[in-house]
Design a protein around this motif. Structure first.
Motif: not given
Length: 428
Positions: A298-317
């Motif tokens: 997840x740290x290596x490339x998983x979070x980025x491939x899943x679109x869970x970084x940067x501006x995606x934080x705005x879509x999270x609780x």
């Protein structure tokens, strides 16, 4: 799927086409298989076929399947080398002859009217997909509940609709499970919708494609399917053997949404669902080695491939955002401590709930004892009344039969005779 990939005993069967083809992937489910198959054979909709695909089971599952196949002609047993539920379901689709498809896991079961009612909804709205509420059955405590979140039909219009009716709620409402949905077979086959041939999260791509491509989706707002939890025998219990499958399942699904031109509109639904998958799969690994493997991926490339970084934080609780930050920064101790704290809160809640249930049981037992005492008092009173009545009846009869009573009736008879004569003459 190539012809070589389909075993020889998976060729289509002859005969009249059934209305619904039920496809059941089976892997080491001997303890629960009978309940599953019985629930299908007891369906009020009789025009069904039950295609069971044994996925290389090492227990007695295949023997159980063969016994059901001999007992009921609607059951067909197919075999494959162990390749996972996705491959098993795909082989079932190839063999299916029904107008509709339904996929049931081998440790789950359904209400007798489920398929009939689902079919009524499908016909009424000409739906490609019918989604149903479901129950959660905990195997360890033998308790069944029906949470409201299993199908939030209130978030969508009544009748039939498509995904554009509420994009933000699509995945949280309908989930990626295949066993809470009935599909039009022609729709599935014409659009080449198939399961990913991985062991875990193989159903997300299938469900996402079906939900997005469906012209009409409809809801059956009754909990008519029961999903068994806590068995420790299904594929989820061995997720540490396939630790990265959930990442591949979500990444492939995201790419489909991008290729189909709808990811931007479904991103608010996809991102929280992906965070939930990360949390669940990471924190339920069976050993520290698999936990570290998933964390590093997840740290290596998983979070980025899943679109869970940067501006995606705005879509999270806030809670989801905090979890992703802990994963991204590698704060393993904090991550595990917070999970431990959450488990303690859950455990305390569970203890409180157990105490509350025990208190209610004590009160119920006390009330039952009071009812038993009152019931016994009424029985005693009735017996006493019956005894008194019988005693009075005996005394009454003895008085009627005594000599004095007979003499009295004799001497009273003549005056009564004279009285009747006088009254008769007066009236005449």
């Amino acid at each position: 799927m190539s012809e070589d990939a389909i075993p020889s005993d998976m060729t289509p069967r002859e005969g009249n086409s059934p209305t619904v083809s039920v496809i059941v992937p089976v892997y080491n489910a001997a303890d629960y298989l009978a309940e599953c198959l019985d629930s299908l054979l007891e369906q009020t909709l009789k025009e069904i076929e039950i295609i069971c695909i044994d996925d290389g089971s090492t227990d007695s599952s295949l023997e159980i399947l063969r016994s059901y196949e001999q007992r009921d002609s609607r059951v067909a047993v197919l075999k494959q080398n162990n390749a996972g539920p996705g491959a098993a379901r795909n082989n079932g689709i190839e063999a299916a002859r029904g107008e509709y498809l339904y996929f049931l896991d081998a440790d789950d079961f359904c209400h007798a009217e489920f398929l009939e009612k689902a079919l009524q909804v499908a016909k009424k709205y000409d739906a490609d997909v019918v989604a149903c509420r479901f129950n959660l059955f905990n195997q360890q405590v033998r308790v069944e509940i029906s949470p409201s979140w299993t199908l939030r039909s209130d978030l969508y219009p009544a009748g039939a609709f498509d995904w554009t009716a509420n994009p933000d709620a699509l995945f949280a409402t309908f989930h990626n499970y295949p066993w809470n949905k009935v599909f039009r077979a022609e729709f599935i086959k014409d659009n080449s919708i198939r399961f990913q041939e991985i062991y875990l999260t193989e159903d997300f791509l299938f469900s996402a494609k079906a939900l997005v491509l469906a012209r009409r989706i409809a809801c059956l707002d009754e909990p008519l399917v029961s999903h068994r939890e806590g068995t420790q025998t299904n594929i989820m219990a061995s997720k540490h053997k396939h630790p990265f499958d959930f990442i591949e399942g979500f990444v492939t699904t995201k790419q489909f949404l991008i290729d189909h031109g709808c990811y931007a509109r479904l991103r608010a639904s996809f991102v929280p669902w992906a965070v939930n998958a990360c949390r669940y799969n990471l924190l339920t690994m069976k050993n520290r080695h698999s936990f570290n493997e998933v964390l590093e991926r997840l740290q290596d490339d998983g979070l980025r491939r899943l679109d869970l970084l940067d501006d995606s934080f705005d879509l999270m609780s806030q809670d989801d955002r905090h979890f992703i930050e802990l994963v991204w920064t590698g704060q393993v101790e904090q991550l595990l401590f917070e999970e431990y704290a959450n488990l303690r809160i859950d455990d305390d809640t569970r203890v409180n709930n157990i105490q509350a249930v025990e208190l209610l049981l004590c009160r119920a037992r006390a009330h039952e004892a009071e009812l038993d005492a009152e019931r016994q008092r009424l029985v005693d009173t009735r017996e006493q009344l019956e005894f008194n009545f019988n005693e009075l009846a005996e005394r009454h009869q003895s008085v009627l039969n005594c000599t004095e009573m007979k003499i009295g009736r004799f001497f009273c008879a003549f005056p009564r005779f004279i009285q009747r004569l006088i009254l008769k003459r007066r009236q005449g």
